[in-house]
Design a protein around this motif. Structure first.
Motif, mmCIF file in Angstrom:
data_model
loop_
_atom_site.group_PDB
_atom_site.id
_atom_site.type_symbol
_atom_site.label_atom_id
_atom_site.label_comp_id
_atom_site.label_asym_id
_atom_site.label_seq_id
_atom_site.Cartn_x
_atom_site.Cartn_y
_atom_site.Cartn_z
ATOM 1 N N PRO A 122 0.791 -1.234 0.000
ATOM 2 C CA PRO A 122 0.000 0.000 0.000
ATOM 3 C C PRO A 122 0.823 1.283 0.000
ATOM 4 N N TYR A 133 1.981 1.911 -3.513
ATOM 5 C CA TYR A 133 0.763 2.178 -4.286
ATOM 6 C C TYR A 133 0.278 3.601 -4.014
ATOM 7 N N GLN A 134 0.317 3.998 -2.734
ATOM 8 C CA GLN A 134 -0.118 5.330 -2.331
ATOM 9 C C GLN A 134 0.720 6.415 -3.016
ATOM 10 N N GLN A 135 2.037 6.218 -3.018
ATOM 11 C CA GLN A 135 2.919 7.191 -3.671
ATOM 12 C C GLN A 135 2.614 7.311 -5.157
ATOM 13 N N CYS A 141 -7.574 0.292 -0.774
ATOM 14 C CA CYS A 141 -6.956 1.322 -1.612
ATOM 15 C C CYS A 141 -7.862 1.614 -2.796
ATOM 16 N N LYS A 149 -4.106 11.014 -0.288
ATOM 17 C CA LYS A 149 -4.212 9.686 0.303
ATOM 18 C C LYS A 149 -5.345 8.915 -0.346
ATOM 19 N N CYS A 170 -5.423 5.188 0.304
ATOM 20 C CA CYS A 170 -5.526 3.940 1.044
ATOM 21 C C CYS A 170 -5.902 4.223 2.496
#
Length: 432
Positions: A200, A203-205, A375, A425, A427
């Motif tokens: 995550p 993935y978030q970045q 997410c 953001k 997730c």
């Protein structure tokens, strides 16, 4: 044809008067308190359901007429209407990234006084920045949610059979066609693979525009997908790019079909390919977490990609406020979600509401579990320009995998544009 006599004309006139009076009474009953315009992507049978399940009860209760427009190209329609200065009062979109852009320009009305974000599981309801100097607010209401990161298969298929099938490109039911948004099944795949392989945080970045598309972890996700589905091989690519996404699972119905696995959102369990012929409310398919079948997945994490339909208010009118408040009610959320074979992010809607079907209950529990990391669909969370470029690049890569480096370089160029708004953001677990 015999001409009516004078008495006939009198009867006709009386009938017209009666019809006119009845029409006035109906209009006053439905729209006595004004009207509200609403844009969403439901058309055909889905539009009929939405009118029956949501619009008509709202009109009967509030005496506000809903002028509904359904379009499969709603993003383009909304963009054109907003550019012309005539957007609808309320729009329902799947993309929080797109809505965040409208919010930053002052084109959305805050919903803080109408909803409480703590009533909803993360990441569906979050405050985002409005125009400079106006702080962060809730700008959208989740009215339907779906579980992604799922691979669907015929009931009775063993774990060993699933693993073997996952290694064969022909086992995957793959369809890319979806009108103006063709290509999103491909982006769903790539996003999910990155989430399961890199976790995550990465993935978030990436979904927030802070990670290069040319990063080795992102490129690995693309290559993994290409290997799994046979990118570049005409036998697999040609059917995939010509078939609508919502018919491919029908080739797996009844067993013995060429494809037996489908990476798809939870709504597909009610599709004709997977629904039980005797009881459409039950599914002939089951699902596993995609991490069980994606090479290189981190099995220690419990991260799922999710999506949703989000209602936003573009004109702050009493009628629009009434409709947003109505859509936020748990009983309305439950009713509409059930009619769509979907789920609600509202914590007041219990998992028991989804009936006795074990497949639906399993999906509902995953969506509602406090410990599940959820997410948001990355392409939906990205700015619209980035999303569109991603969909096109994914289709090009599927046809020509040797172009990957070129496609990722182009996408990173789009990412660097300064005018785009990215969500901080996407997730989260728990609420808010």
């Amino acid at each position: 044809m015999r001409r009516p006599d004078v008495r006939g004309y009198g009867v006709i006139g009386l009938c017209l008067v009666v019809v006119a009076v009845v029409g006035v009474v109906v209009v006053r009953a439905v729209g006595g308190n004004g009207s509200v315009t609403l844009l969403a992507n439901w058309s055909g049978g889905d539009e009929t359901l939405f009118r029956q399940q949501v619009i008509q009860p709202f009109e009967a209760e509030e005496h506000i007429h809903v002028l509904y427009q359904g379009s499969s190209a709603e993003s383009q329609v909304l963009d054109a209407d907003a550019e012309a200065g005539a957007p609808p009062d309320i729009a329902v979109l799947p993309g929080p990234g797109e809505l965040a852009d409208y919010a930053s320009k002052g084109q959305l009305a805050p919903l803080d006084s109408l909803i409480d974000g703590k009533d909803f599981n993360a990441p569906w309801a979050r405050k985002v920045d409005g125009p400079p100097g106006q702080g962060a607010h809730y700008y959208w209401l989740p009215i339907k949610t779906d579980l992604k990161s799922a691979v669907w298969y015929p009931k009775g298929m063993t774990a060993g059979q699933r693993t073997a099938a996952a290694a064969a490109p022909g086992s995957w039911c793959l369809g890319m066609v979806s009108g103006a948004t063709s290509g999103w099944p491909a982006t769903d795949w790539i996003e999910d693979i990155l989430l399961q392989q890199a976790g995550p945080a990465v993935y978030q970045q990436w979904a927030g525009g802070r990670l290069r598309w040319t990063d080795a972890r992102v490129a690995r996700a693309w290559r993994t997908w290409g290997d799994m589905v046979g990118a570049g091989q005409a036998a697999y690519v040609r059917p995939a790019v010509t078939r609508p996404y919502d018919v491919v699972s029908r080739t797996a119905a009844g067993g013995g079909a060429a494809c037996t696995l489908e990476h798809q959102s939870s709504f597909i369990r009610a599709d004709a390919g997977w629904a039980n012929s005797a009881d459409p409310k039950r599914s002939d398919a089951d699902f596993v977490h995609s991490a069980d079948l994606i090479p290189g997945s981190d099995s220690a994490q419990d991260a799922w990609e999710v999506s949703g339909d989000l209602a936003a208010m573009l004109h702050d009118t009493p009628q629009a406020r009434k409709l947003i408040s109505y859509l936020a009610r748990p009983e309305v959320q439950q009713k509409w979600s059930l009619s769509q074979s979907a789920f609600s992010a509202d914590r007041a809607v219990r998992t028991s509401a989804y009936g006795a079907d074990p497949v639906s209950l399993a999906a509902a529990r995953t969506l509602d579990s406090p410990g599940t990391v959820r997410c948001y669909d990355a392409s939906d969370a990205m700015p619209a320009v980035m999303r569109d470029a991603f969909e096109l690049a994914a289709l090009r890569y599927l046809a020509e995998p040797a172009s990957l480096e070129h496609q990722l370089t182009i996408l990173d160029g789009v990412r660097k544009r300064r005018t785009m708004v990215w969500l901080p953001k996407v997730c989260g677990s728990g609420t808010g």
